[in-house]
Design a protein around this motif. Structure first.
Motif, PDB file in Angstrom:
ATOM      1  N   GLU A 190      60.855 -12.142  84.330  1.00  0.00           N
ATOM      2  CA  GLU A 190      60.616 -12.124  85.770  1.00  0.00           C
ATOM      3  C   GLU A 190      61.774 -12.778  86.527  1.00  0.00           C
ATOM      4  O   GLU A 190      62.123 -12.357  87.639  1.00  0.00           O
ATOM      5  CB  GLU A 190      59.307 -12.848  86.109  1.00  0.00           C
ATOM      6  CG  GLU A 190      58.053 -12.118  85.669  1.00  0.00           C
ATOM      7  CD  GLU A 190      57.843 -10.814  86.415  1.00  0.00           C
ATOM      8  OE1 GLU A 190      58.386 -10.663  87.531  1.00  0.00           O
ATOM      9  OE2 GLU A 190      57.160  -9.926  85.875  1.00  0.00           O
ATOM     10  N   GLY A 205      52.942  -4.560  73.969  1.00  0.00           N
ATOM     11  CA  GLY A 205      52.107  -5.276  74.933  1.00  0.00           C
ATOM     12  C   GLY A 205      52.927  -5.875  76.050  1.00  0.00           C
ATOM     13  O   GLY A 205      52.522  -5.864  77.220  1.00  0.00           O
ATOM     14  N   LEU A 206      54.101  -6.384  75.702  1.00  0.00           N
ATOM     15  CA  LEU A 206      54.989  -6.977  76.699  1.00  0.00           C
ATOM     16  C   LEU A 206      55.457  -5.937  77.708  1.00  0.00           C
ATOM     17  O   LEU A 206      55.491  -6.183  78.917  1.00  0.00           O
ATOM     18  CB  LEU A 206      56.190  -7.612  76.000  1.00  0.00           C
ATOM     19  CG  LEU A 206      57.211  -8.339  76.871  1.00  0.00           C
ATOM     20  CD1 LEU A 206      56.556  -9.499  77.599  1.00  0.00           C
ATOM     21  CD2 LEU A 206      58.372  -8.845  76.010  1.00  0.00           C
ATOM     22  N   LYS A 251      53.690 -16.413  77.902  1.00  0.00           N
ATOM     23  CA  LYS A 251      53.921 -16.768  79.299  1.00  0.00           C
ATOM     24  C   LYS A 251      55.393 -17.113  79.537  1.00  0.00           C
ATOM     25  O   LYS A 251      55.974 -16.729  80.564  1.00  0.00           O
ATOM     26  CB  LYS A 251      53.031 -17.958  79.675  1.00  0.00           C
ATOM     27  CG  LYS A 251      53.068 -18.323  81.149  1.00  0.00           C
ATOM     28  CD  LYS A 251      52.095 -19.462  81.440  1.00  0.00           C
ATOM     29  CE  LYS A 251      52.160 -19.853  82.912  1.00  0.00           C
ATOM     30  NZ  LYS A 251      51.219 -20.974  83.215  1.00  0.00           N
ATOM     31  N   MET A 260      53.912  -3.284  78.653  1.00  0.00           N
ATOM     32  CA  MET A 260      52.816  -2.958  79.564  1.00  0.00           C
ATOM     33  C   MET A 260      52.592  -4.088  80.567  1.00  0.00           C
ATOM     34  O   MET A 260      52.346  -3.843  81.753  1.00  0.00           O
ATOM     35  CB  MET A 260      51.538  -2.694  78.771  1.00  0.00           C
ATOM     36  CG  MET A 260      51.620  -1.514  77.809  1.00  0.00           C
ATOM     37  SD  MET A 260      52.116   0.045  78.591  1.00  0.00           S
ATOM     38  CE  MET A 260      50.721   0.327  79.665  1.00  0.00           C
ATOM     39  N   GLN A 261      52.700  -5.345  80.121  1.00  0.00           N
ATOM     40  CA  GLN A 261      52.480  -6.478  81.009  1.00  0.00           C
ATOM     41  C   GLN A 261      53.578  -6.607  82.065  1.00  0.00           C
ATOM     42  O   GLN A 261      53.339  -7.152  83.147  1.00  0.00           O
ATOM     43  CB  GLN A 261      52.369  -7.766  80.193  1.00  0.00           C
ATOM     44  CG  GLN A 261      51.042  -7.882  79.446  1.00  0.00           C
ATOM     45  CD  GLN A 261      50.921  -9.204  78.710  1.00  0.00           C
ATOM     46  OE1 GLN A 261      51.394  -9.358  77.597  1.00  0.00           O
ATOM     47  NE2 GLN A 261      50.282 -10.170  79.339  1.00  0.00           N
ATOM     48  N   LEU A 316      57.455 -13.822  79.548  1.00  0.00           N
ATOM     49  CA  LEU A 316      57.268 -13.102  80.814  1.00  0.00           C
ATOM     50  C   LEU A 316      58.017 -13.799  81.954  1.00  0.00           C
ATOM     51  O   LEU A 316      58.611 -13.141  82.818  1.00  0.00           O
ATOM     52  CB  LEU A 316      55.782 -13.005  81.144  1.00  0.00           C
ATOM     53  CG  LEU A 316      54.959 -12.071  80.246  1.00  0.00           C
ATOM     54  CD1 LEU A 316      53.458 -12.272  80.495  1.00  0.00           C
ATOM     55  CD2 LEU A 316      55.339 -10.619  80.502  1.00  0.00           C
ATOM     56  N   ASP A 328      49.501 -17.917  73.854  1.00  0.00           N
ATOM     57  CA  ASP A 328      49.491 -17.621  75.294  1.00  0.00           C
ATOM     58  C   ASP A 328      50.663 -18.290  75.996  1.00  0.00           C
ATOM     59  O   ASP A 328      51.294 -17.702  76.893  1.00  0.00           O
ATOM     60  CB  ASP A 328      48.172 -18.091  75.924  1.00  0.00           C
ATOM     61  CG  ASP A 328      46.975 -17.315  75.416  1.00  0.00           C
ATOM     62  OD1 ASP A 328      47.143 -16.121  75.094  1.00  0.00           O
ATOM     63  OD2 ASP A 328      45.880 -17.903  75.333  1.00  0.00           O
TER      64      ASP A 328
END
Length: 289
Positions: free
Chosen positions: A16, A100-101, A9, A103-104, A12, A5
């Motif tokens: 961002e 998955g990344l 994080k 989509m996130q 991401l 996780d």
């Protein structure tokens, strides 16, 4: 919160931080292509020098559009991705990290609204379609499991197969060979990166399966190990020979079926003619009254 996780994080967080300067979809697409080229060229520098030069030029042309800080952040993302890949393998099995990344990051709509198959579902489907007995038989017959998918997406189906083999006690790096492709080049990059970092020998094609057109071909580094070029060539030659033999058998069987149909049609035709003669005679008798 697990280490996995934390790693996700961090990934991401880096993306961002870049989205304020860049279109995130273009950034993610360029990241995939640059990482795929970096992996490919680590092997093709020696095995396919012409392809190496072409891809190296493409890498440099993409890199020129980013500053040093952005390139360093992309490199850090890939480093974190590899660590997350290793963590997943040790703790819960391989995962479709890149799908998955995407989509996130909220980029699903950019990809024609595509939704990626969940990892657990892909693993379940792989176990159903390729049982432990099937794996054993394929390994006994040809020495490895051959898997193909002409519309592989981000590679989650092949990742599911990797997990199914691991659960059955088989080493997919040794006993699995993947040949797959997709029309979307970004999907090919995702599949290629994930299979490469999982150590799976594979060929990934950017292709139009319906029109039987291939635009680009990517070989994972593991493909060049253990003589896979020759092993695959022998397998396909044998498979082609068996296919031709089966086709000839089907042709002979079809000939027999055709002869049987001819006999049936002949009998039906003869009977039909007899019935017509009877009807004609009845008509003649009826016409007298």
């Amino acid at each position: 919160m697990t280490r996995g996780d934390d790693l996700l994080k961090e990934i991401l967080k880096i993306f961002e931080s870049l989205r304020y300067k860049r279109d995130l979809w273009s950034l993610y697409s360029d990241f995939l292509e640059m990482m795929a080229i970096a992996i490919s060229n680590s092997a093709e520098r020696y095995f396919l020098p012409k392809s190496f030069e072409k891809r190296e030029q493409r890498y440099l042309s993409l890199a020129k559009t980013y500053d040093k800080e952005e390139l360093l952040k992309m490199s850090e993302v890939f480093n974190l991705f590899v660590k997350l890949q290793d963590y997943n393998l040790e703790s819960q099995g391989a995962r479709d990290i890149l799908g998955g990344l995407l989509m996130q990051l909220g980029l699903g709509n950019k990809w024609a609204g595509q939704i990626f198959t969940p990892d657990n579902l892909a693993s379940l489907l792989a176990r159903i379609s390729c049982s432990e007995e099937d794996v054993k038989k394929q390994i006994e017959d040809r020495g490895f499991v051959y898997a193909s998918d002409s519309a592989v997406g981000g590679g989650v189906t092949m990742i599911g197969l990797v997990n199914a083999m691991l659960d059955g006690g088989f080493n997919p790096q040794r006993y699995l060979f993947v040949e797959c492709g997709d029309l979307d080049k970004r999907a090919c990059f995702m599949t290629y990166i994930q299979l490469s970092t999982l150590g799976i020998p594979a060929i990934v094609k950017n292709q139009d399966a319906l029109l039987n057109k291939v635009f680009d071909v990517w070989f994972t580094p593991a493909f060049y190990l253990d003589g896979w070029w020759f092993r695959l060539k022998d397998f396909k030659a044998k498979d082609k020979g068996e296919g031709l033999a089966k086709r000839e058998e089907n042709i002979e069987q079809s000939k027999g079926n055709i002869e049987e149909r001819k006999e049936i049609l002949t009998k039906k035709t003869e009977r039909h003619q007899e019935e017509e003669e009877i009807i004609d005679k009845e008509d003649e008798q009826l016409s007298l009254f």
